[in-house]
Design a protein around this motif. Structure first.
Motif, PDB file in Angstrom:
ATOM      1  N   THR A 240       0.820  -1.212   0.000  1.00 25.56           N
ATOM      2  CA  THR A 240       0.000   0.000   0.000  1.00 25.56           C
ATOM      3  C   THR A 240       0.855   1.263   0.000  1.00 25.56           C
ATOM      4  O   THR A 240       0.380   2.324  -0.415  1.00 25.56           O
ATOM      5  N   ASP A 241       2.116   1.154   0.431  1.00 25.60           N
ATOM      6  CA  ASP A 241       3.024   2.309   0.362  1.00 25.60           C
ATOM      7  C   ASP A 241       3.291   2.734  -1.078  1.00 25.60           C
ATOM      8  O   ASP A 241       3.754   3.865  -1.314  1.00 25.60           O
TER       9      ASP A 241
ATOM     10  N   LEU B 215       1.199   3.558  -3.009  1.00 25.84           N
ATOM     11  CA  LEU B 215       0.288   4.669  -3.273  1.00 25.84           C
ATOM     12  C   LEU B 215       0.911   6.024  -2.956  1.00 25.84           C
ATOM     13  O   LEU B 215       0.468   7.058  -3.464  1.00 25.84           O
ATOM     14  N   LEU B 216       1.958   6.039  -2.115  1.00 19.17           N
ATOM     15  CA  LEU B 216       2.490   7.312  -1.615  1.00 19.17           C
ATOM     16  C   LEU B 216       3.080   8.210  -2.709  1.00 19.17           C
ATOM     17  O   LEU B 216       2.793   9.415  -2.725  1.00 19.17           O
TER      18      LEU B 216
ATOM     19  N   LEU C 251       0.196   9.574  -4.512  1.00 20.26           N
ATOM     20  CA  LEU C 251      -0.469  10.588  -3.683  1.00 20.26           C
ATOM     21  C   LEU C 251       0.273  11.917  -3.764  1.00 20.26           C
ATOM     22  O   LEU C 251      -0.348  12.975  -3.927  1.00 20.26           O
TER      23      LEU C 251
ATOM     24  N   ASN D 174       1.590   9.286   7.038  1.00 21.30           N
ATOM     25  CA  ASN D 174       1.492   8.600   5.751  1.00 21.30           C
ATOM     26  C   ASN D 174       0.465   7.475   5.791  1.00 21.30           C
ATOM     27  O   ASN D 174      -0.234   7.215   4.803  1.00 21.30           O
TER      28      ASN D 174
ATOM     29  N   LYS E  20      -2.423   7.805   2.952  1.00 27.06           N
ATOM     30  CA  LYS E  20      -2.553   6.838   1.855  1.00 27.06           C
ATOM     31  C   LYS E  20      -3.921   6.153   1.883  1.00 27.06           C
ATOM     32  O   LYS E  20      -4.470   5.817   0.827  1.00 27.06           O
TER      33      LYS E  20
ATOM     34  N   TYR F 258      -6.395   8.737   0.510  1.00 20.41           N
ATOM     35  CA  TYR F 258      -6.200   8.857  -0.936  1.00 20.41           C
ATOM     36  C   TYR F 258      -6.822   7.672  -1.664  1.00 20.41           C
ATOM     37  O   TYR F 258      -7.466   7.842  -2.710  1.00 20.41           O
TER      38      TYR F 258
END
Length: 401
Positions: free
Chosen positions: A138-139, A141-142, A145, A356, A360, A363
């Motif tokens: 899922t990081d 996505l950062l 984002l 974060n 995330k 987002y």
């Protein structure tokens, strides 16, 4: 190439008996294994044919491979010289596709807990994933984002709603409350667009000023109407960056704040009289109703009446417009609907380990919510015509009426 030995008749019989196609003990898993190993063998044969040396096959290396259809042990062929680089399943690669990662992100965007994501992946694919793996996936996505938060914006937005929502985030070993500032807009096509998410230690006009500055720096030259809550100093912050913008204070926020000061035994009667103010057909009728409200309740609740009087210029702006325009601007309900979506995503979370981690998730929720924002709001063409009349010349270069 070795022919796959997949037993089609046995697979059909298994399917008839209710066995799953994919996942743990899936019917297709042996076929995927056979086809993959056959393709790798063909890759090695071609490599040896093009090598031109005495290089040759040198057995196989087993490794566990995860796929959307299930996991299995793959026998990867080797060459003696170690020059063979398989392309279908590269060295150290343990996933055949990114489908599983997409599924994890999809579940994450619905607010699914890590525990439930792990259970689902184990049930569907016979694969154990850790919280660390889910977090790493899922990081991804950062960066997306960050690019979204820095993207260029349109020069004009006819209507913008601004509001904040609060979350607990871990900082220096303890949880502190921080504000997420949300800016929702209607573009010239009448479609909703979330312009940005901003995080701060608390909600305040000073920080709104920095946010509005950022929106200006990202390309916004003009906002026609800004719908905001009753935060002190907020209208002044807007006027500093967008001096031509008309501010409409949220009527619903004003009503809620007023009712806090009304005794419970009087709330029903007071509310009935107050409704005559904000539901009036015209500005003149609203002002008459406000005079009557003060005459009846002014001595008992002077603080409430004073609040309405002092903010009346910003509370009453919507009376200039027909009903279909009023519905869009008299409340910040549009952005509060986004916040309700955020709360659904975060309802199982008491707090967040990092900024974060929160951003995330929100987002991911935005991406999901914006899928439904593909059409203009109701009566948008009529609304746009009204705005072009009331704010003559400001929309001309952006729309074709």
């Amino acid at each position: 190439m070795t022919k796959p030995t997949f037993d089609m008749e046995a697979a059909i019989e298994a399917l008839r008996s209710g066995q799953d196609l994919t996942g743990k003990d899936g019917i297709l898993t042996p076929l995927i294994k056979q086809l993959t190993e056959a393709a790798l063998k063909a890759e090695l044969d071609q490599h040896l044919a093009e090598d031109g040396s005495n290089n040759r096959k040198n057995g196989k290396t087993p490794k566990r491979v995860k796929t959307a259809a299930g996991s299995f042990e793959l026998n990867t062929p080797r060459d003696r010289d170690g020059t063979f680089e398989p392309q279908l399943v590269k060295k150290h690669q343990t996933h055949l596709t990114d489908e599983m990662e997409r599924k994890i992100i999809a579940m994450f965007s619905l607010g699914t807990s890590y525990q439930d994501i792990r259970a689902h992946i184990a049930d569907m694919y016979d694969i154990e994933v850790s919280n660390g793996t889910i977090s790493a996936i899922t990081d991804k996505l950062l960066p997306e984002l960050q690019a979204w938060r820095e993207r260029d914006l349109e020069a004009l937005y006819p209507i913008v709603w601004l509001d904040a929502i609060h979350y607990k985030i871990k900082e220096n070993g303890r949880y502190v409350t921080k504000a997420i500032y949300t800016i929702l807009a209607l573009n010239v096509e009448g479609k909703k667009e979330l312009l940005g998410l901003y995080l701060s230690d608390n909600e305040g006009a000073h920080h709104w000023l920095s946010i509005l500055t950022d929106l200006h720096n990202r390309g916004i030259k003009d906002i026609i109407i800004a719908c905001v809550d009753g935060l002190k100093g907020f209208p002044e912050a807007i006027a500093t960056i967008f001096p031509k913008t008309e501010v409409q204070l949220c009527i619903i926020h004003q009503i809620r704040n007023s009712m806090k000061y009304i005794a419970s035994k009087n709330q029903k009667a007071f509310m009935a009289d107050l409704k005559c103010v904000y539901k009036a057909a015209t500005l003149a009728a609203a002002e008459t109703a406000l005079d009557e409200l003060e005459a009846k309740w002014g001595e008992k609740y002077p603080v409430v009446i004073k609040s309405w009087r002092s903010k009346w210029a910003l509370l009453s702006a919507y009376f200039r417009y027909p009903d279909y325009v009023r519905r869009a601007i008299y409340t910040t309900n549009a952005v509060e609907a986004v916040h309700r979506q955020f709360r659904k995503l975060t309802k199982t979370k008491g707090g967040f380990a990092s900024e974060n981690g929160l951003l995330k998730l929100l987002y991911a929720g935005i991406l999901k919510a914006s899928e439904r924002w593909s059409h203009p709001i109701q009566n948008w063409n009529l609304t746009l015509s009204q705005l072009s009349i009331h704010f003559e010349g400001r929309l001309d270069e952006y729309i074709d009426l």
